[in-house]
Motif scaffolding. Structure first.
Motif, PDB file in Angstrom:
ATOM      1  N   GLY A   1      -6.430   2.118 -10.283  1.00 15.88           N
ATOM      2  CA  GLY A   1      -5.784   1.406  -9.191  1.00 15.88           C
ATOM      3  C   GLY A   1      -6.326   1.768  -7.831  1.00 15.88           C
TER       4      GLY A   1
ATOM      5  N   THR B   1      -7.385   4.966  -6.808  1.00 16.80           N
ATOM      6  CA  THR B   1      -7.031   6.313  -6.354  1.00 16.80           C
ATOM      7  C   THR B   1      -8.260   7.037  -5.823  1.00 16.80           C
TER       8      THR B   1
ATOM      9  N   ASN C   1      -3.719   6.226  -2.717  1.00 16.75           N
ATOM     10  CA  ASN C   1      -3.781   5.015  -3.528  1.00 16.75           C
ATOM     11  C   ASN C   1      -3.189   3.859  -2.719  1.00 16.75           C
ATOM     12  N   PRO C   2      -3.817   2.678  -2.741  1.00 19.78           N
ATOM     13  CA  PRO C   2      -3.294   1.556  -1.953  1.00 19.78           C
ATOM     14  C   PRO C   2      -1.956   1.009  -2.466  1.00 19.78           C
ATOM     15  N   ASN C   3      -1.561   1.361  -3.679  1.00 21.97           N
ATOM     16  CA  ASN C   3      -0.331   0.841  -4.270  1.00 21.97           C
ATOM     17  C   ASN C   3       0.889   1.731  -4.058  1.00 21.97           C
ATOM     18  N   TRP C   4       0.699   2.920  -3.561  1.00 21.82           N
ATOM     19  CA  TRP C   4       1.812   3.867  -3.439  1.00 21.82           C
ATOM     20  C   TRP C   4       2.629   3.609  -2.181  1.00 21.82           C
ATOM     21  N   SER C   5       3.944   3.848  -2.281  1.00 21.21           N
ATOM     22  CA  SER C   5       4.858   3.604  -1.162  1.00 21.21           C
ATOM     23  C   SER C   5       5.271   4.869  -0.419  1.00 21.21           C
TER      24      SER C   5
ATOM     25  N   LYS D   1      -4.501   3.349   2.553  1.00 20.66           N
ATOM     26  CA  LYS D   1      -3.954   3.978   1.355  1.00 20.66           C
ATOM     27  C   LYS D   1      -2.892   4.998   1.762  1.00 20.66           C
TER      28      LYS D   1
END
Length: 191
Positions: free
Chosen positions: A51, A53, A71-75, A106
């Protein structure tokens, strides 16, 4: 505090300029480079199948280190304080403190470990990170041993290089602003 110090570190990871003549080096899937400020080096690795990372391990000339995962998907939010479990193939760090950071679109976290961490990292095959029972990341470290060896060489070069501020280096041709300053190393003796 740790996050603020490392935010600068993360910014350096995306910069193309390298301090003190240490050229960027590729070691397998890893990239080793010096920090712009000349106070250390870091290695990075991108894990596209995971993803997007990014793993960064930095070591300063004084031996301190820090590990970041982004990671670009983490909040996760910058400055969030976390307790994460880190497991290498040969050691573990349960409920280890980490701080949220953001860089280059990210989000992730940064933490630091003891002086032995880089050598443990070098001999480990994997790095697993979890938040309690929730897995955060599982990374194959592959050829980390060679990359850590190169990282150590980079740090040694940074440690052994005279600081630019000592000689007042301001010119791009490497000639000091004041070549007669007491800290300037000269092959000729003053007469």
């Amino acid at each position: 505090m740790l996050a603020a110090a490392v935010t600068g570190f993360i910014s350096l990871a995306s910069a193309a300029a390298v301090a003190r003549e240490y050229a960027l080096r590729k070691v397998g899937d890893w990239t080793v480079t010096a920090s712009k400020d000349g106070k250390g080096c870091f290695l990075t690795r991108e894990y596209e199948p995971n993803g997007g990372t990014t793993l960064l391990l930095g070591v300063d000339t004084d031996g301190t280190n820090r590990l970041s995962l982004l990671n670009p998907n983490w909040s996760i939010k910058p400055e969030d304080k976390l307790k994460l479990n880190f497991r290498l193939s040969n050691s573990s760090y349960p409920a280890h403190f980490a701080v949220g950071i953001a860089s280059d679109g990210k989000r992730g976290f940064v933490t630091s470990f003891g002086a032995k961490f880089p050598s443990l990292f070098a001999t480990s095959k994997t790095l697993d990170v979890s938040r309690g029972d929730v897995p955060v990341e599982r990374l194959d470290l592959g050829d980390a041993k060679a990359a850590i060896r190169q990282l150590g060489k980079c740090v040694d070069e940074q440690r052994d290089a005279p600081a630019d501020t000592e000689t007042g280096t301001a010119r791009s041709d490497g000639i000091p602003k004041d070549p007669f300053a007491p800290t300037t190393k000269s092959k000729l003796k003053r007469q």
